[in-house]
Design a protein around this motif. Structure first.
Motif, PDB file in Angstrom:
ATOM      1  N   THR A  59      33.209 -21.726 -29.163  1.00 17.59           N
ATOM      2  CA  THR A  59      33.344 -23.050 -28.552  1.00 17.59           C
ATOM      3  C   THR A  59      32.709 -23.059 -27.171  1.00 17.59           C
ATOM      4  O   THR A  59      31.925 -23.956 -26.836  1.00 17.59           O
ATOM      5  CB  THR A  59      34.827 -23.435 -28.400  1.00 17.59           C
ATOM      6  N   ILE A  60      33.050 -22.072 -26.372  1.00 16.90           N
ATOM      7  CA  ILE A  60      32.504 -21.978 -25.016  1.00 16.90           C
ATOM      8  C   ILE A  60      30.992 -21.786 -25.070  1.00 16.90           C
ATOM      9  O   ILE A  60      30.242 -22.425 -24.316  1.00 16.90           O
ATOM     10  CB  ILE A  60      33.180 -20.830 -24.254  1.00 16.90           C
ATOM     11  N   GLN A 117      32.559 -10.583 -27.443  1.00 17.43           N
ATOM     12  CA  GLN A 117      33.428 -10.319 -26.292  1.00 17.43           C
ATOM     13  C   GLN A 117      32.898  -9.183 -25.430  1.00 17.43           C
ATOM     14  O   GLN A 117      33.122  -9.156 -24.215  1.00 17.43           O
ATOM     15  CB  GLN A 117      34.843  -9.970 -26.774  1.00 17.43           C
ATOM     16  N   ASN A 118      32.186  -8.254 -26.048  1.00 18.16           N
ATOM     17  CA  ASN A 118      31.705  -7.079 -25.323  1.00 18.16           C
ATOM     18  C   ASN A 118      30.275  -7.217 -24.809  1.00 18.16           C
ATOM     19  O   ASN A 118      29.733  -6.264 -24.256  1.00 18.16           O
ATOM     20  CB  ASN A 118      31.810  -5.839 -26.227  1.00 18.16           C
ATOM     21  N   ARG A 119      29.695  -8.389 -24.997  1.00 15.37           N
ATOM     22  CA  ARG A 119      28.328  -8.606 -24.518  1.00 15.37           C
ATOM     23  C   ARG A 119      28.337  -9.029 -23.056  1.00 15.37           C
ATOM     24  O   ARG A 119      29.195  -9.813 -22.617  1.00 15.37           O
ATOM     25  CB  ARG A 119      27.647  -9.694 -25.364  1.00 15.37           C
ATOM     26  N   MET A 120      27.383  -8.552 -22.278  1.00 13.74           N
ATOM     27  CA  MET A 120      27.328  -8.896 -20.854  1.00 13.74           C
ATOM     28  C   MET A 120      27.133 -10.386 -20.643  1.00 13.74           C
ATOM     29  O   MET A 120      27.664 -10.978 -19.713  1.00 13.74           O
ATOM     30  CB  MET A 120      26.205  -8.101 -20.174  1.00 13.74           C
ATOM     31  N   ASN A 121      26.345 -11.005 -21.497  1.00 10.70           N
ATOM     32  CA  ASN A 121      26.065 -12.441 -21.379  1.00 10.70           C
ATOM     33  C   ASN A 121      26.866 -13.234 -22.399  1.00 10.70           C
ATOM     34  O   ASN A 121      26.366 -14.201 -22.988  1.00 10.70           O
ATOM     35  CB  ASN A 121      24.571 -12.697 -21.580  1.00 10.70           C
ATOM     36  N   ARG A 122      28.116 -12.871 -22.614  1.00 16.26           N
ATOM     37  CA  ARG A 122      28.878 -13.365 -23.751  1.00 16.26           C
ATOM     38  C   ARG A 122      28.999 -14.880 -23.803  1.00 16.26           C
ATOM     39  O   ARG A 122      29.125 -15.450 -24.880  1.00 16.26           O
ATOM     40  CB  ARG A 122      30.266 -12.727 -23.768  1.00 16.26           C
ATOM     41  N   ASP A 123      28.977 -15.563 -22.657  1.00 17.98           N
ATOM     42  CA  ASP A 123      29.090 -17.021 -22.657  1.00 17.98           C
ATOM     43  C   ASP A 123      27.780 -17.727 -22.989  1.00 17.98           C
ATOM     44  O   ASP A 123      27.768 -18.932 -23.237  1.00 17.98           O
ATOM     45  CB  ASP A 123      29.581 -17.515 -21.291  1.00 17.98           C
ATOM     46  N   ARG A 126      31.594 -14.371 -42.584  1.00 23.31           N
ATOM     47  CA  ARG A 126      31.614 -13.262 -41.620  1.00 23.31           C
ATOM     48  C   ARG A 126      31.690 -13.734 -40.179  1.00 23.31           C
ATOM     49  O   ARG A 126      31.862 -12.928 -39.268  1.00 23.31           O
ATOM     50  CB  ARG A 126      30.347 -12.411 -41.773  1.00 23.31           C
ATOM     51  N   LEU A 127      31.565 -15.021 -39.953  1.00 25.94           N
ATOM     52  CA  LEU A 127      31.370 -15.512 -38.595  1.00 25.94           C
ATOM     53  C   LEU A 127      32.528 -15.170 -37.668  1.00 25.94           C
ATOM     54  O   LEU A 127      32.320 -14.851 -36.487  1.00 25.94           O
ATOM     55  CB  LEU A 127      31.136 -17.026 -38.615  1.00 25.94           C
ATOM     56  N   ASP A 128      33.746 -15.200 -38.176  1.00 26.82           N
ATOM     57  CA  ASP A 128      34.898 -14.866 -37.335  1.00 26.82           C
ATOM     58  C   ASP A 128      34.828 -13.429 -36.824  1.00 26.82           C
ATOM     59  O   ASP A 128      35.362 -13.110 -35.756  1.00 26.82           O
ATOM     60  CB  ASP A 128      36.208 -15.092 -38.099  1.00 26.82           C
ATOM     61  N   THR A 129      34.185 -12.553 -37.588  1.00 27.16           N
ATOM     62  CA  THR A 129      34.079 -11.149 -37.164  1.00 27.16           C
ATOM     63  C   THR A 129      33.059 -10.967 -36.049  1.00 27.16           C
ATOM     64  O   THR A 129      32.975  -9.876 -35.473  1.00 27.16           O
ATOM     65  CB  THR A 129      33.694 -10.247 -38.350  1.00 27.16           C
ATOM     66  N   ALA A 130      32.310 -12.020 -35.736  1.00 25.22           N
ATOM     67  CA  ALA A 130      31.346 -11.925 -34.631  1.00 25.22           C
ATOM     68  C   ALA A 130      32.033 -11.988 -33.275  1.00 25.22           C
ATOM     69  O   ALA A 130      31.491 -11.507 -32.276  1.00 25.22           O
ATOM     70  CB  ALA A 130      30.311 -13.047 -34.742  1.00 25.22           C
ATOM     71  N   LEU A 131      33.236 -12.569 -33.229  1.00 27.11           N
ATOM     72  CA  LEU A 131      33.898 -12.792 -31.940  1.00 27.11           C
ATOM     73  C   LEU A 131      34.175 -11.497 -31.172  1.00 27.11           C
ATOM     74  O   LEU A 131      33.888 -11.426 -29.968  1.00 27.11           O
ATOM     75  CB  LEU A 131      35.182 -13.590 -32.149  1.00 27.11           C
ATOM     76  N   PRO A 132      34.720 -10.440 -31.803  1.00 31.69           N
ATOM     77  CA  PRO A 132      34.925  -9.195 -31.051  1.00 31.69           C
ATOM     78  C   PRO A 132      33.627  -8.598 -30.529  1.00 31.69           C
ATOM     79  O   PRO A 132      33.605  -7.984 -29.453  1.00 31.69           O
ATOM     80  CB  PRO A 132      35.593  -8.265 -32.079  1.00 31.69           C
ATOM     81  N   ILE A 133      32.551  -8.782 -31.271  1.00 30.83           N
ATOM     82  CA  ILE A 133      31.253  -8.265 -30.834  1.00 30.83           C
ATOM     83  C   ILE A 133      30.769  -9.033 -29.608  1.00 30.83           C
ATOM     84  O   ILE A 133      30.301  -8.447 -28.625  1.00 30.83           O
ATOM     85  CB  ILE A 133      30.226  -8.364 -31.984  1.00 30.83           C
TER      86      ILE A 133
END
Length: 255
Positions: A135-136, A100-106, A91-98
């Motif tokens: 990665t980031i 992306q929308n987080r304020m502290n995404r990095d 499921r880990l790849d599906t975490a990326l869109p989530i």
């Protein structure tokens, strides 16, 4: 220096095996956590035997910092028992869109790792062979990174790409991040003119950043992986086992 990343943009460089072997050797004297950020789950399957129901995915997608951190950890199986794992999942790849929308995404992963620092001496990160937000996140949370290179052209290019990204992360997100060095991995026994030439090129490019230890391409590693054992335990006197030990000895001097 406690949070360490093993990386190359190219797949098949042996970084997952290196991460797991390093974790096992360190775990003899230290408390070690491995975070598997690759949806292929190679480190997870080697360390845990199978894929646990919970792991890093659940922590990444849930913004509740009060959730019990330890419930998402899994102890290594059998010989790997002293290594603790934040397991990957398909499921880990599906975490990326989530993310992306987080304020502290990095810094989502950093907030997770910060909660683990009181419990572990070393936290080792294994990555997928591509560049994405994970990665980031990993580089933003790390103290240092190890570039794992085969003596072949695409692997060398992949290491350069990661190093360039890491320099940008250092400038913009994590000023303490450093390159701990380049490990030459999966060196063929034939040691052909081409292989020797590639090793020479790597040494000339990275100079004193190249670890003295080199890891040979050995069938013993494959045999150990099939049995879900560390090669340093499966065949402790073999040359490749001593090479893994030599690398960890060099690494601990830097950390």
């Amino acid at each position: 220096m406690r949070v360490l990343s093993f990386y190359n943009q190219k797949g098949g460089t042996g970084k997952s095996t290196l991460c797991c072997e390093t974790a096992f050797i360190l775990s003899k004297k230290k408390k070690v956590l491995v975070i598997d950020l690759d949806a292929q789950c190679n480190s997870t399957k080697l360390l845990c035997g199978d894929i646990p129901e919970q792991g890093i995915y659940d922590l990444l997608v849930n913004e509740d910092d009060d959730q019990a951190f330890h419930q998402f950890l899994t102890a290594g199986k059998d010989a790997w028992g002293k290594v603790v794992v934040l397991a990957s999942s398909k499921r880990l790849d599906t975490a990326l869109p989530i993310l992306q929308n987080r304020m502290n995404r990095d810094y989502v992963l950093k907030s997770i790792i910060d909660r683990a620092l009181d419990f572990f001496d070393y936290i080792l990160l294994d990555y997928p062979p591509q560049l994405n937000l994970l990665t980031i996140n990993g580089l933003a949370a790390s103290d240092g990174y190890i570039l794992v290179q085969q003596p072949e052209e695409w692997s060398v290019d992949g290491a350069r790409t990661i190093h360039n990204l890491a320099e940008k992360v250092k400038k913009n997100l994590n000023p303490k991040l450093i390159c701990l060095g380049v490990l030459i991995n999966l060196v063929k026994k034939s040691n052909s003119i081409f292989v020797r030439s590639m090793i020479q090129d790597i040494e000339e490019e990275w100079k004193d950043k190249v670890f003295k230890s080199r890891i040979m391409d050995s069938v013993k590693v494959g045999e150990a992986k099939k049995l879900k054992k560390p090669v340093v335990l499966y065949s402790p006197d073999h040359k490749v086992a001593n090479q893994f030990k030599g690398f960890v000895k060099e690494l601990t001097k830097l950390t």
